[in-house]
Design a protein around this motif. Structure first.
Motif, PDB file in Angstrom:
ATOM      1  N   ALA A 143      18.558  13.869 -36.645  1.00  0.00           N
ATOM      2  CA  ALA A 143      18.292  14.700 -35.615  1.00  0.00           C
ATOM      3  C   ALA A 143      19.350  14.749 -34.442  1.00  0.00           C
ATOM      4  CB  ALA A 143      16.949  15.026 -35.122  1.00  0.00           C
ATOM      5  N   SER A 192      22.857  15.223 -35.268  1.00  0.00           N
ATOM      6  CA  SER A 192      23.497  16.475 -35.226  1.00  0.00           C
ATOM      7  C   SER A 192      23.740  17.001 -33.959  1.00  0.00           C
ATOM      8  CB  SER A 192      22.159  17.536 -35.946  1.00  0.00           C
ATOM      9  OG  SER A 192      21.280  17.429 -34.897  1.00  0.00           O
ATOM     10  N   TYR A 193      23.167  16.479 -32.888  1.00  0.00           N
ATOM     11  CA  TYR A 193      23.666  16.877 -31.643  1.00  0.00           C
ATOM     12  C   TYR A 193      24.803  16.057 -31.006  1.00  0.00           C
ATOM     13  CZ  TYR A 193      19.567  19.491 -29.987  1.00  0.00           C
ATOM     14  OH  TYR A 193      18.555  20.382 -29.947  1.00  0.00           O
ATOM     15  N   ALA A 226      16.668  21.258 -34.157  1.00  0.00           N
ATOM     16  CA  ALA A 226      17.138  22.600 -34.587  1.00  0.00           C
ATOM     17  C   ALA A 226      16.644  23.728 -33.944  1.00  0.00           C
ATOM     18  CB  ALA A 226      16.716  22.653 -36.352  1.00  0.00           C
ATOM     19  N   GLN A 227      15.262  23.894 -33.500  1.00  0.00           N
ATOM     20  CA  GLN A 227      15.011  25.092 -32.760  1.00  0.00           C
ATOM     21  C   GLN A 227      15.602  24.881 -31.278  1.00  0.00           C
ATOM     22  OE1 GLN A 227      10.745  23.944 -32.689  1.00  0.00           O
ATOM     23  NE2 GLN A 227      10.476  25.430 -34.083  1.00  0.00           N
ATOM     24  N   MET A 263      18.607  23.528 -30.650  1.00  0.00           N
ATOM     25  CA  MET A 263      19.954  23.971 -31.031  1.00  0.00           C
ATOM     26  C   MET A 263      20.212  25.372 -31.070  1.00  0.00           C
ATOM     27  SD  MET A 263      23.184  22.684 -31.808  1.00  0.00           S
ATOM     28  CE  MET A 263      22.932  20.933 -32.401  1.00  0.00           C
ATOM     29  N   GLU A 264      19.258  26.351 -31.311  1.00  0.00           N
ATOM     30  CA  GLU A 264      19.275  27.954 -31.269  1.00  0.00           C
ATOM     31  C   GLU A 264      20.055  28.089 -29.911  1.00  0.00           C
ATOM     32  OE1 GLU A 264      15.756  29.301 -32.439  1.00  0.00           O
ATOM     33  OE2 GLU A 264      15.849  28.357 -34.496  1.00  0.00           O
ATOM     34  N   TYR A 324      27.354  17.871 -32.478  1.00  0.00           N
ATOM     35  CA  TYR A 324      27.740  19.227 -31.893  1.00  0.00           C
ATOM     36  C   TYR A 324      28.263  19.183 -30.508  1.00  0.00           C
ATOM     37  CZ  TYR A 324      26.756  23.504 -29.338  1.00  0.00           C
ATOM     38  OH  TYR A 324      26.878  24.607 -28.659  1.00  0.00           O
ATOM     39  N   ASP A 350      13.288  16.486 -36.465  1.00  0.00           N
ATOM     40  CA  ASP A 350      14.592  17.344 -36.916  1.00  0.00           C
ATOM     41  C   ASP A 350      14.211  18.951 -36.710  1.00  0.00           C
ATOM     42  OD1 ASP A 350      12.559  17.380 -38.760  1.00  0.00           O
ATOM     43  OD2 ASP A 350      13.990  16.687 -40.329  1.00  0.00           O
ATOM     44  N   SER A 403      11.401  27.343 -30.666  1.00  0.00           N
ATOM     45  CA  SER A 403      12.160  28.351 -31.107  1.00  0.00           C
ATOM     46  C   SER A 403      12.427  29.454 -29.903  1.00  0.00           C
ATOM     47  CB  SER A 403      11.812  29.060 -32.298  1.00  0.00           C
ATOM     48  OG  SER A 403      10.543  29.651 -31.797  1.00  0.00           O
TER      49      SER A 403
END
Length: 606
Positions: free
Chosen positions: A252, A255-256, A174-175, A177-178, A259, A170, A76
């Motif tokens: 996961a 999602s990339y 997501a971390q 992706m931030e 994006y 996942d 994160s």
């Protein structure tokens, strides 16, 4: 890395098992009594907060602790903020140790630690000026590679930990992706070709059935090799793995994919850091970190151009003396050399076996003479092996593996024999001297055998020093008469030319506003390297700004300092003593190396 294992185990055991008051104090005190304890403890605490690194190290597993193998790193932005804050705190504590309280070696350790910490603190403002998902590395490729090569499975607990990590993919994605979205907000978007490459990679990853995915097949092989696990448990684990790949891993990755598909419309074809706000500063920081100098992009670029001209001139002179037609220029002449069949081994098992045997002869030959120019020789032996056939197609041309700390395994120079045309006879000596003796084997082994250094000194990431030494070793071998054959000297010059061209194209892309195509054309015209390899190289420089400049800069500095010492000392100059100065302190930044040489000159002049 072996020293890291050793000292991590010692310090952890002293706290966990011995529990002495002194050991406990050194572990928990804001400022430990012993300076070495502070340095080692700092690195170990960072490792303990990094479950993936702990898996790679394996030291806790050997002590019976395996809980970390069920976890993934916290990627994160908040965790990254904590790391930058930690660097500032460590720096403050480091400065609280007065130089007067430290011996000479400790003062040098303090200086090198400050160098790294200062670079880390300075980089915070430009921490997003990069592309963490690219065609060479990134979460999308690093995670399956880590699970395949690092996560060991010998028991049911190990297998369940494997599944636990898959469940957390996942969250990890997501971390990360931030950070990608912060970069998008800052208009730090990868070039179009980078996005196309990673989309192709990720789409192929999710298009396969779960049972055909590397995360499944790798685990299946590990389970089959694990005799302690019952068949019924193996079946259960594999069934769960297929389900979690479908329910957590593929979403996961999707999602990339989604994006980057949307991001593609914002991507352009400009490739250099110059196009980003603050990109010129970010690039200069990259150059400073990788070269450990204050050289400007303009200086490095012009130096590269001059070196390319000088080296090509030397190659053409040799080729002409050997009867080659050089009237059409460098590219034509070098292609004629490459096409000459006399320089290649038979494309057979026997031919490849002869390459390995000849490499060993080359290394044994030069090793017998190293006592003449080195006071300190590595205790570890050196041997040549073929890169394992299952991975040689995608492996580099060669690499070096350090010897074991206990002396049970020698250093190994691994040679890639996949394409016989990639091993011309005239390039073999240079490659052997670079990877083996007196190149990486001498530098790495001598560093490993130094006594009393803190852990971080054996792991310092100073590419300009390590690769600079390996290039210097090529030059040294030639100076000592080990490349009397003119074609062997061409091989040496070609290797140096390749690194000189890197100075030009890296700075050309990131500071001179060259396009990807302009950089490819320049490298093609000035190296004689195959176009497919040139494209891969240029695309590497685009996503790793500055790194490629460190090799030649390091070599030039080591040569420059040697000539400086020669000029100052005259008859008092001793090459063996100079090599002592360069090697006996481990890897250091080049400006610190220069000071060490100046101290040698001053002491020797008295």
């Amino acid at each position: 890395m072996k020293k890291f294992f050793k000292w991590t185990g010692i310090l952890l055991l002293s706290v966990i098992l011995i529990g002495s008051a002194l050991a406990t104090h050194e572990w928990y005190a804001k400022k430990p009594i012993f300076f070495r304890a502070f340095l080692d403890r700092t690195l170990i605490k960072v490792a303990l907060d990094n479950p993936e690194l702990l898996t790679s190290i394996g030291v806790l597993d050997s002590m019976g602790f395996k809980g970390h193998n069920a976890e993934l790193n916290n990627d994160s932005l908040e965790k990254a903020d904590e790391m930058f804050e930690l660097m500032k705190q460590v720096r403050t504590t480091l400065l609280s140790y007065s130089d007067d309280s430290l011996d000479e070696s400790q003062r040098l350790s303090k200086e090198i630690a400050l160098y790294l910490l200062d670079a880390g603190v300075a980089s915070e403002a430009y921490r997003f000026h990069n592309y963490p998902v690219n065609q060479l590395f990134g979460l999308q490729s690093d995670f399956p590679s880590f699970m395949d090569s690092q996560h060991q499975v010998n028991t049911v607990e190990d297998a369940d930990n494997y599944i636990s990590r898959l469940h957390k993919v996942d969250v990890k994605f997501a971390q990360n992706m931030e950070g990608l979205k912060v970069r998008e907000q800052k208009n730090i978007i990868p070039p179009r070709f980078v996005i196309d490459r990673v989309l192709d990679e990720m789409q192929a990853f999710v298009d396969s059935a779960p049972e055909e995915n590397i995360l499944y097949t790798s685990l299946e092989k590990k389970l089959n090799d694990a005799n302690e696990i019952e068949s019924s448990e193996k079946t259960r684990v594999l069934n769960e793995t297929a389900k979690v790949i479908t329910s957590h891993v593929y979403p996961a990755y999707q999602s990339y994919i989604d994006y980057f598909e949307k991001l593609k419309s914002k991507a352009g074809t400009d490739d250099g850091l110059w196009r980003l706000e603050g990109g010129d500063i970010a690039y200069q920081q990259a150059l400073q970190f990788f070269t450990t100098t204050n050289y400007s992009a303009d200086f490095i670029h012009e130096t590269g151009l001059a070196e390319v001209e000088r080296i090509q001139g030397q190659i053409l002179t040799i080729l002409e003396s050997e009867g080659f037609d050089v009237s059409q220029g460098f590219t034509t002449a070098i292609e004629a050399l490459k096409a000459d069949e006399q320089f290649y081994y038979p494309d057979t098992d026997e031919g490849r076996a002869q390459i390995l045997a000849d490499y060993q002869v080359i290394l044994d030959e030069i090793n017998a003479s190293m006592g003449e120019v080195f006071n300190v020789l590595p205790k570890a032996g050196m041997e040549v092996k073929r890169i394992p056939e299952f991975k040689e197609k995608t492996a580099p041309g060669a690499y070096y593996q350090q010897p074991s700390m206990d002396g049970s395994r020698p250093g190994v120079f691994y040679a890639n024999l996949y394409d016989i045309k990639a091993t011309p006879k005239y390039g073999m000596r240079t490659l052997a001297y670079h990877e083996g003796i007196p190149g990486h084997h001498f530098q790495v082994s001598i560093s490993m055998e130094l006594e009393g250094l803190p852990i971080f000194r054996t792991l310092s990431p100073f590419t300009a020093y390590t690769e600079g030494w390996a290039l210097y070793a090529e030059r040294l071998a030639w100076e000592l008469g080990f490349e009397e054959d003119p074609y062997d000297n061409i091989g040496r010059l070609q290797a140096e030319l390749f690194r000189a061209v890197r100075l030009v194209v890296d700075t050309g892309i990131h500071a001179k506003r060259w396009t990807r195509e302009e950089a490819i054309e320049y490298m093609l015209n000035n190296t004689g390297i195959a176009e497919s390899d040139v494209v891969s190289e240029i695309e590497r420089y685009i996503v790793m700004p500055g790194q490629a400049t460190s090799y030649k800069v390091g070599m030039m500095k080591i040569l420059e300092l040697r000539e400086k010492a020669k000029a100052a000392l005259g008859d008092k100059f001793d090459l063996s003593e100079y090599h002592d100065v360069v090697l006996k302190n481990g890897a250091v930044p080049l400006d610190i190396l220069e000071r060490l040489v100046d101290q040698y000159i001053q002491t020797k002049s008295k």
